[in-house]
Motif scaffolding. Structure first.
Motif, PDB file in Angstrom:
ATOM      1  N   ASN A  77       0.808  -1.217   0.000  1.00  0.00           N
ATOM      2  CA  ASN A  77       0.000   0.000   0.000  1.00  0.00           C
ATOM      3  C   ASN A  77       0.841   1.267   0.000  1.00  0.00           C
ATOM      4  N   ILE A  78       2.130   1.129  -0.308  1.00  0.00           N
ATOM      5  CA  ILE A  78       3.026   2.284  -0.335  1.00  0.00           C
ATOM      6  C   ILE A  78       3.347   2.630  -1.788  1.00  0.00           C
ATOM      7  N   PRO A  79       3.259   3.902  -2.182  1.00  0.00           N
ATOM      8  CA  PRO A  79       3.544   4.286  -3.579  1.00  0.00           C
ATOM      9  C   PRO A  79       5.042   4.303  -3.866  1.00  0.00           C
ATOM     10  N   ILE A  80       5.583   3.131  -4.189  1.00  0.00           N
ATOM     11  CA  ILE A  80       7.008   3.013  -4.508  1.00  0.00           C
ATOM     12  C   ILE A  80       7.150   2.450  -5.910  1.00  0.00           C
ATOM     13  N   ASP A  81       8.380   2.459  -6.427  1.00  0.00           N
ATOM     14  CA  ASP A  81       8.634   1.882  -7.741  1.00  0.00           C
ATOM     15  C   ASP A  81       8.364   0.385  -7.707  1.00  0.00           C
ATOM     16  N   ARG A  82       8.193  -0.201  -8.882  1.00  0.00           N
ATOM     17  CA  ARG A  82       7.764  -1.586  -8.968  1.00  0.00           C
ATOM     18  C   ARG A  82       8.883  -2.578  -8.640  1.00  0.00           C
ATOM     19  N   ASN A  83      10.130  -2.186  -8.791  1.00  0.00           N
ATOM     20  CA  ASN A  83      11.232  -3.112  -8.605  1.00  0.00           C
ATOM     21  C   ASN A  83      11.545  -3.303  -7.117  1.00  0.00           C
ATOM     22  N   TYR A  84      12.090  -4.461  -6.746  1.00  0.00           N
ATOM     23  CA  TYR A  84      12.393  -4.740  -5.342  1.00  0.00           C
ATOM     24  C   TYR A  84      13.429  -3.790  -4.769  1.00  0.00           C
ATOM     25  N   GLN A  85      14.210  -3.128  -5.640  1.00  0.00           N
ATOM     26  CA  GLN A  85      15.190  -2.159  -5.146  1.00  0.00           C
ATOM     27  C   GLN A  85      14.538  -1.063  -4.328  1.00  0.00           C
ATOM     28  N   SER A  86      13.322  -0.661  -4.709  1.00  0.00           N
ATOM     29  CA  SER A  86      12.632   0.396  -3.978  1.00  0.00           C
ATOM     30  C   SER A  86      12.209  -0.073  -2.591  1.00  0.00           C
ATOM     31  N   MET A  87      12.055  -1.402  -2.399  1.00  0.00           N
ATOM     32  CA  MET A  87      11.757  -1.922  -1.066  1.00  0.00           C
ATOM     33  C   MET A  87      12.957  -1.723  -0.140  1.00  0.00           C
ATOM     34  N   VAL A  88      14.156  -1.991  -0.659  1.00  0.00           N
ATOM     35  CA  VAL A  88      15.368  -1.875   0.151  1.00  0.00           C
ATOM     36  C   VAL A  88      15.550  -0.445   0.643  1.00  0.00           C
ATOM     37  N   ALA A  89      15.193   0.522  -0.190  1.00  0.00           N
ATOM     38  CA  ALA A  89      15.401   1.927   0.162  1.00  0.00           C
ATOM     39  C   ALA A  89      14.528   2.382   1.330  1.00  0.00           C
ATOM     40  N   LEU A  90      13.538   1.584   1.726  1.00  0.00           N
ATOM     41  CA  LEU A  90      12.691   1.952   2.857  1.00  0.00           C
ATOM     42  C   LEU A  90      13.368   1.704   4.201  1.00  0.00           C
ATOM     43  N   LEU A  91      14.401   0.882   4.221  1.00  0.00           N
ATOM     44  CA  LEU A  91      15.103   0.596   5.472  1.00  0.00           C
ATOM     45  C   LEU A  91      15.979   1.781   5.874  1.00  0.00           C
ATOM     46  N   PRO A  92      16.145   2.018   7.164  1.00  0.00           N
ATOM     47  CA  PRO A  92      16.821   3.244   7.619  1.00  0.00           C
ATOM     48  C   PRO A  92      18.282   3.345   7.227  1.00  0.00           C
ATOM     49  N   GLN A  93      18.965   2.216   7.027  1.00  0.00           N
ATOM     50  CA  GLN A  93      20.387   2.281   6.681  1.00  0.00           C
ATOM     51  C   GLN A  93      20.630   2.326   5.176  1.00  0.00           C
ATOM     52  N   ALA A  94      19.557   2.387   4.377  1.00  0.00           N
ATOM     53  CA  ALA A  94      19.669   2.436   2.913  1.00  0.00           C
ATOM     54  C   ALA A  94      19.021   3.724   2.401  1.00  0.00           C
ATOM     55  N   ASN A  95      19.642   4.306   1.381  1.00  0.00           N
ATOM     56  CA  ASN A  95      19.129   5.562   0.811  1.00  0.00           C
ATOM     57  C   ASN A  95      19.144   5.480  -0.706  1.00  0.00           C
ATOM     58  N   LEU A  96      18.071   5.942  -1.324  1.00  0.00           N
ATOM     59  CA  LEU A  96      17.992   5.975  -2.781  1.00  0.00           C
ATOM     60  C   LEU A  96      18.914   7.056  -3.316  1.00  0.00           C
ATOM     61  N   SER A  97      19.751   6.687  -4.287  1.00  0.00           N
ATOM     62  CA  SER A  97      20.695   7.635  -4.859  1.00  0.00           C
ATOM     63  C   SER A  97      20.091   8.320  -6.077  1.00  0.00           C
ATOM     64  N   TYR A  98      20.449   9.577  -6.271  1.00  0.00           N
ATOM     65  CA  TYR A  98      19.981  10.328  -7.436  1.00  0.00           C
ATOM     66  C   TYR A  98      21.111  10.526  -8.448  1.00  0.00           C
ATOM     67  N   TYR A  99      22.122   9.666  -8.369  1.00  0.00           N
ATOM     68  CA  TYR A  99      23.239   9.710  -9.302  1.00  0.00           C
ATOM     69  C   TYR A  99      23.258   8.487 -10.213  1.00  0.00           C
ATOM     70  N   GLY A 100      22.146   7.751 -10.255  1.00  0.00           N
ATOM     71  CA  GLY A 100      22.045   6.626 -11.167  1.00  0.00           C
ATOM     72  C   GLY A 100      22.670   5.343 -10.688  1.00  0.00           C
ATOM     73  N   ASP A 101      23.011   5.245  -9.390  1.00  0.00           N
ATOM     74  CA  ASP A 101      23.648   4.025  -8.883  1.00  0.00           C
ATOM     75  C   ASP A 101      22.757   3.275  -7.903  1.00  0.00           C
ATOM     76  N   GLY A 102      21.461   3.455  -7.989  1.00  0.00           N
ATOM     77  CA  GLY A 102      20.533   2.651  -7.206  1.00  0.00           C
ATOM     78  C   GLY A 102      20.482   3.041  -5.745  1.00  0.00           C
ATOM     79  N   VAL A 103      20.646   2.061  -4.858  1.00  0.00           N
ATOM     80  CA  VAL A 103      20.508   2.261  -3.415  1.00  0.00           C
ATOM     81  C   VAL A 103      21.882   2.264  -2.762  1.00  0.00           C
TER      82      VAL A 103
END
Length: 291
Positions: free
Chosen positions: A47-73
């Motif tokens: 029920n969370i509006p995230i991207d479809r790929n599992y990578q977006s799930m990882v970014a929800l954890l506190p020690q992981a951050n989504l990068s805006y430089y094209g290198d994922g999490v």
């Protein structure tokens, strides 16, 4: 005033109380492990509006951050190119640039585990985090699900582009899919199968030649067989994949020219993705030995 009540004696009496259960939460800090991280299931994000790929799930954890430089999490201050990725026990890290190389929607996934810090020696080449993905398995009950998603520029705000980015116009992203799982032989053999084609279209401006459509078609799928051959022997066969075809426009064009004699430098036909297959089993030799 003081009133005297006389001599009062307390008599001992047994009282029956209901059962009392004392419970408490686990320590947030684990004193027995050198690694840290977390686990997420598909129900945690459905029920969370995230991207479809599992990578977006990882970014929800506190020690992981989504990068805006094209290198994922990014995990633990490392870049997305320093992580290790596993799907059903198979490493799917891109050997060329260290990025993940298998796209799977979270509808296929039972659980995602992220490890960081001092993890086991088998992950010796990981400098960031270790992402372990487990896909769904069949059970004794038949389960069927279907899903669909759609997004376009009509639902988003105006996107700001960098000076070197090709001008982009309208876009649309949509996909449909299904999953099916259940028993082949009750209490013995189970199956799971899922398929999800994804379509992405973007209008890209080519100097002097107008608008071209950048098209991507990805076939994501997952399948699994679990066989309880005996009380001591269990076998598991898993297959996942994401073959992708793209008619790309403007990819890797960092400095758009002011004019072109032909549009060929802007156009590419790209094939990527792959298929992963794993077969594993466990055999209980005794109560203390597992192979």
């Amino acid at each position: 005033k003081t009133t005297y009540l006389g001599e009062i004696k307390l008599k001992q009496q047994a009282i029956n109380l209901p059962e009392v259960t004392v419970s408490g939460e686990k320590y947030i800090i684990d004193p027995t492990s050198t690694s840290y991280g977390g686990n997420l299931t598909s129900k945690d994000v459905e029920n969370i509006p995230i991207d479809r790929n599992y990578q977006s799930m990882v970014a929800l954890l506190p020690q992981a951050n989504l990068s805006y430089y094209g290198d994922g999490v990014n995990v633990g201050s490392a870049t997305g190119f320093e992580n290790k990725y596993f799907v059903d026990g198979v490493e799917v890290t891109d050997p060329l640039n260290g990025f993940f190389s298998t796209y799977l929607p979270y509808n296929f996934i039972k659980e995602v585990e992220l490890k960081a810090g001092g993890y086991e020696a088998e992950f010796q080449s990981a400098l960031g985090g270790v992402v372990n993905v487990v896909t769904n398995s069949g059970t004794n009950e038949l389960h069927v699900s279907a899903f669909g998603y759609f997004s376009s520029n009509s639902f988003t705000a105006h996107k700001e582009l960098g000076l070197l980015d090709p001008t982009q116009g309208d876009f649309s992203d949509y996909d449909v899919g299904f999953s099916l799982g259940g028993p082949i032989i009750l209490d013995k053999l189970w199956f799971f199968a899922a398929y999800n084609p994804t379509f992405a279209n973007r209008d890209v401006s080519v100097p002097d030649f107008g608008i071209y459509v950048d098209r991507t078609l990805r076939h994501s799928f997952a399948g699994k067989l679990n066989w309880l051959a005996s009380e001591k022997l269990r076998l598991n066969l898993a297959i996942t994949g994401d073959p992708t075809e793209r008619e790309a426009v403007g990819r890797n064009v960092l400095d758009p020219p002011s004019a072109l004699e032909n549009p060929d430098v802007y156009l590419q036909d790209i094939s990527e993705g792959g298929v992963n297959i794993s077969l594993n089993g466990s055999y209980s030799v005794s109560q203390n030995i597992l192979v």
